[in-house]
Design a protein around this motif. Sequence first.
Motif, short mmCIF file in Angstrom:
data_model
loop_
_atom_site.label_atom_id
_atom_site.label_comp_id
_atom_site.label_asym_id
_atom_site.label_seq_id
_atom_site.Cartn_x
_atom_site.Cartn_y
_atom_site.Cartn_z
N GLU A 1 10.38 16.08 31.08
CA GLU A 1 10.30 16.13 29.50
C GLU A 1 9.07 16.78 28.96
N TRP A 2 7.72 16.39 29.49
CA TRP A 2 6.64 16.90 29.08
C TRP A 2 6.54 18.39 29.85
N PHE A 3 6.79 18.53 30.76
CA PHE A 3 6.71 19.82 31.76
C PHE A 3 7.50 20.99 30.82
N ALA A 4 8.60 20.53 30.56
CA ALA A 4 9.56 21.36 29.72
C ALA A 4 9.13 21.75 28.18
N HIS A 5 8.81 20.75 27.61
CA HIS A 5 8.80 20.79 26.21
C HIS A 5 7.20 20.96 25.58
N ALA A 6 6.21 20.93 26.35
CA ALA A 6 4.66 20.97 25.98
C ALA A 6 4.67 22.52 25.70
N PRO A 7 5.08 23.53 26.41
CA PRO A 7 4.95 24.89 26.21
C PRO A 7 5.70 25.18 25.05
N LYS B 1 5.27 22.97 41.20
CA LYS B 1 4.45 22.79 40.00
C LYS B 1 3.82 21.58 39.68
N GLU B 2 2.87 21.45 39.39
CA GLU B 2 2.04 20.21 39.05
C GLU B 2 2.72 19.33 38.02
N GLU B 3 2.75 17.95 38.68
CA GLU B 3 3.29 17.08 37.54
C GLU B 3 2.44 16.68 36.50
#
Length: 218
Positions: A114-120, A209-211
């Motif tokens: 969720e964070w990886f996808a939605h932060a950008p 990709k970095e967690e």
Amino acid sequence: MHSATVWLSSLTLAAAGGWLAATVFSAPATSKEPRFPQLTMEQLSDLQKPLGEQIMKVSSVGIGGPYNPMIRSPVLGQRLYDLFYYLRWQTSVPTRLNEFAILIIGRQWRSQVEWFAHAPLAAKAGLPPDVIAELKAGNRPSKMADDEAVVYDFVTELTTTKKVSDETFARAKKIFNDQQIVDLTAVAGNYVMVAMILAMAEETVPPGKEEPFKVGEK
């Protein structure tokens, strides 16, 4: 997808289906066999194929993220897909605030995907970098706009205390109409469910990709 620019572009395209399907080919959180091996269109049953075809129309990278486990229950998966579509593209909540609510849930669950996808996407929608960074660190952001502060307090209060105080609700009513308050509540609850699906299925970020959240961090 060998650059951050191309990857973000694929994330944006995949979002059209209510979820960023850019997590296809993601490795399990542990070294054991994946709980839900990645399905391909050729493996789908007649009941699964219509949903798979819808997903493929909006995803440049296939059936990923929660879609991979969801499609195992195709009737439920279709209904969730429709819900995701509304909450991502038709919701009455402005995109900046909608993505902020999703990040709040992602941070609570320490959901890597969720964070990886939605932060950008939150940054692209105009959520300030400092707000994103402080939230990621586990803090209440110190320099939020009034509407951002309302979203943070409303979502956090509801998900952690299981209620919304009269004071917080009154603040929300000054900024949002009734539909927006209902939609804000729904997007928060929806992404709790998404985080649960991802956690249960042990989904993580794409290979290489970095967690976002490291072991030992709060």
